[in-house]
Design a protein around this motif. Sequence first.
Motif, PDB file in Angstrom:
ATOM      1  N   ALA A 282       0.734  -1.151  -0.048  1.00  0.00           N
ATOM      2  CA  ALA A 282      -0.335  -0.046   0.026  1.00  0.00           C
ATOM      3  C   ALA A 282       1.092   0.969   0.069  1.00  0.00           C
ATOM      4  CB  ALA A 282      -0.529   0.394   0.939  1.00  0.00           C
ATOM      5  N   VAL A 283       0.299   2.169  -1.139  1.00  0.00           N
ATOM      6  CA  VAL A 283       1.455   3.572  -1.210  1.00  0.00           C
ATOM      7  C   VAL A 283       0.609   4.651   0.059  1.00  0.00           C
ATOM      8  CG1 VAL A 283       1.668   5.420  -2.281  1.00  0.00           C
ATOM      9  CG2 VAL A 283       1.699   3.364  -3.285  1.00  0.00           C
ATOM     10  N   THR A 284       1.363   5.320   0.715  1.00  0.00           N
ATOM     11  CA  THR A 284       1.575   6.312   2.015  1.00  0.00           C
ATOM     12  C   THR A 284       2.569   7.467   1.331  1.00  0.00           C
ATOM     13  OG1 THR A 284       4.134   5.656   2.712  1.00  0.00           O
ATOM     14  CG2 THR A 284       2.159   4.770   3.990  1.00  0.00           C
ATOM     15  N   LEU A 285       2.377   8.398   2.316  1.00  0.00           N
ATOM     16  CA  LEU A 285       2.373   9.698   2.343  1.00  0.00           C
ATOM     17  C   LEU A 285       3.824   9.676   1.855  1.00  0.00           C
ATOM     18  CD1 LEU A 285       1.383  13.078   1.400  1.00  0.00           C
ATOM     19  CD2 LEU A 285       1.055  13.262   3.695  1.00  0.00           C
ATOM     20  N   ALA A 286       4.566   8.947   2.802  1.00  0.00           N
ATOM     21  CA  ALA A 286       6.152   9.008   3.137  1.00  0.00           C
ATOM     22  C   ALA A 286       6.687   8.770   1.545  1.00  0.00           C
ATOM     23  CB  ALA A 286       6.618   8.529   4.317  1.00  0.00           C
TER      24      ALA A 286
END
Length: 339
Positions: A282-286
């Motif tokens: 899953a992609v995070t803001l980081a």
Amino acid sequence: MSDTQEIQRTLERLGAVRASVAQVIVGQQSVVDDLLVALIAGGHCLLQGVPGLGKTLLLRTLATALDLPFGRIQFTPDLMPADIIGSELLVESESGGRKFEFQKGPVFTSLLLADEINRTPPRTQSALLEAMAESSVTWAGEVHALPDPFFVMATQNPLEQAGTYPLPEAQLDRFLLIVNIDYPTLDEEIEVLERTTGTHKARARAVMNREDIALARTLVREVPISTDLIRYAAMLVRATRPEDALATAATTEWIRWGAGPRAGQALVVAAKARAMLDGRLAVTLADLHAVAPSVLRHRLILNFHAQSEHHTSDQVVQELIGALPGPADPLEAATEQSA
């Protein structure tokens, strides 16, 4: 959607590639990660750094770890397009006659090092960049497919510009990432000297193959990213355009031309690849913040005011990240709570 075992096996093998490369390359972990991000995201990479930092060894080692053929082209002012893509030669046929036959050039490999790409004229540069964009070469009306995967790591020296042909912005935009490689730390440089001045030679081992990379490239597209993060990526790109309503003070003061929609595509797919490289699905803001400098640094054209005050694209990107509020990240919040 790929099954769980395939996903887990791919994530483990990507981690094994990192470890295998580290057997030869001292430090430069962020550079290695960026190369892997570009590779599994299906893009190409331009590496900027002074000579002698191990760029050739880095890609050769990566080719060994991935069990892929490696090729190198040294770009010079007299290099011609045919020296890259190949040409037709008159050869003897089996019947005793003569015919023209296409002889493939060095571009027909899986991992290609285009060394000092800015030292060759635009005509020759464009021959390589066409191959990068189309993954094929056209000669005399016939299309010749390049190997799959086909990955180009081009290099250029950012300090020495005399006698060079800088790549136009439209061609720079074809690179998914532009990565800066810096000098090693003192401890890393000592280790480099110890490894390279004795009799022992470290070797990487093959831990992935062509089929594994194809699977990784498929999985990258399946990595989920929330609608809020997609919106944030689009807003970040639009904030680089001085005429846009989302433009910040740094944008209007320092940027002449902002990034186009391809930057948003690169931002999202690179963030997906980075998440997968870190073992997350899953992609995070980081992730978006981590890849933003490499994605945007060559897609922003600074104005004279910024250049006169020695501002860089990286500084502008950091200003934009600081000025543009990001959405709440459920995955990061859950990680903080569990910690």
